[in-house]
Design an enzyme around this catalytic site. Sequence first.
Site, PDB file in Angstrom:
ATOM      1  N   ARG A 102       4.493  -2.771 -32.074  1.00 12.48           N
ATOM      2  CA  ARG A 102       4.013  -3.172 -30.752  1.00 12.48           C
ATOM      3  C   ARG A 102       4.821  -2.530 -29.629  1.00 12.48           C
ATOM      4  NH1 ARG A 102       0.025  -2.993 -28.481  1.00 12.48           N
ATOM      5  NH2 ARG A 102      -0.847  -3.834 -30.414  1.00 12.48           N
ATOM      6  N   LYS A 137       7.257   2.141  -6.903  1.00 16.72           N
ATOM      7  CA  LYS A 137       6.221   1.155  -7.215  1.00 16.72           C
ATOM      8  C   LYS A 137       5.956   1.172  -8.721  1.00 16.72           C
ATOM      9  CE  LYS A 137       4.183   1.630  -2.628  1.00 16.72           C
ATOM     10  NZ  LYS A 137       3.021   2.073  -1.831  1.00 16.72           N
ATOM     11  N   LYS A 169      12.785   3.716   6.260  1.00 12.47           N
ATOM     12  CA  LYS A 169      11.369   3.472   6.499  1.00 12.47           C
ATOM     13  C   LYS A 169      11.196   2.611   7.751  1.00 12.47           C
ATOM     14  CE  LYS A 169       8.705   2.819   2.901  1.00 12.47           C
ATOM     15  NZ  LYS A 169       7.877   4.042   2.907  1.00 12.47           N
ATOM     16  N   GLU A 202      11.237   8.217   7.535  1.00 13.25           N
ATOM     17  CA  GLU A 202       9.789   8.092   7.689  1.00 13.25           C
ATOM     18  C   GLU A 202       9.387   8.242   9.153  1.00 13.25           C
ATOM     19  OE1 GLU A 202       7.230   4.871   5.688  1.00 13.25           O
ATOM     20  OE2 GLU A 202       7.425   4.162   7.745  1.00 13.25           O
ATOM     21  N   ASP A 224       4.071   9.835   7.094  1.00 12.50           N
ATOM     22  CA  ASP A 224       3.379   8.706   6.473  1.00 12.50           C
ATOM     23  C   ASP A 224       2.057   8.372   7.165  1.00 12.50           C
ATOM     24  OD1 ASP A 224       3.404   6.584   4.494  1.00 12.50           O
ATOM     25  OD2 ASP A 224       3.670   5.218   6.176  1.00 12.50           O
TER      26      ASP A 224
END
Length: 285
Positions: A102, A137, A169, A202, A224
């Site tokens: 698994r 992410k 950011k 950013e 961005d």
Amino acid sequence: MISAAQFEKEIELIISNAVREDVGDGDHSSLACIPESAKGKAKLLVKDEGVIAGVDFARRVFKAVDPDLIMDVQIKDGERVKRRDIVFYVEGSSRSILKAERLVLNGMQRMSAIASKTAEFADRLRGSNTQILDTRKTTPGIRALEKWAVKIGGGENHRFALYDMIMLKDNHIDFAGGITKAIDKTKKYLKEKNLDLKIIVEARNLDEIKEILRSEGVYRILIDNFNYEDTRKAIGLIDGKCLTESSGGITLETAAKYADCGVDYISSGSLTHSVHNMDLSLKAI
């Protein structure tokens, strides 16, 4: 970026924790019905199409579970596969094969999906000077696996975590009181802590691009959520003074158009957060 030694340690931790999570005090299903002396063989069967990833991961899992298990690899990481292909055979203790099954499948199915998605982006960018990047992410606990899969698929890794690169950011900039203040505070912090980390900043519009360019020491500007026209204008303003990266909802359909604007990198969280596992199975033979 993290070192090769750090990366290897991350993989070891993922495997040891996954075995702990899945096996606990024993695989009682196998212990109940399979003799300790039983030997067996299984094949990794592909039931999908794409780019295979995780063969070397499987080798490490089998070794961690039972060093006496033997793999016979037919298809290597990064190769394209189709339905009914056999990626490898594994032979040895039947109990050990089932104990590792698994974890091997979970890792390879996820990694192959990410590698396949990355390869699609890389294909769209072929012929340009733009590279596809991943992001943070990722799935908690298995980031190293997912970033490994991006590399196998032909992409490049962004920073691994919060500690190996500075990325200023919108929230950092707003909390710091503006772009220039954020950059100045960052450079002072790095000097005080004797840290050598690259700085990415950013930009949300062309005015912010201009402000960033007034500061020294910025490694890359993150352009961005710009449209094509403004991206081209941003590239013109930057004019090679630092590297450039486009991000924000960029898809397979739009990636090549952003590359045509002249950016060095495109980053996409979809490489790791929006994929469907490749269908694989480990079948006894």
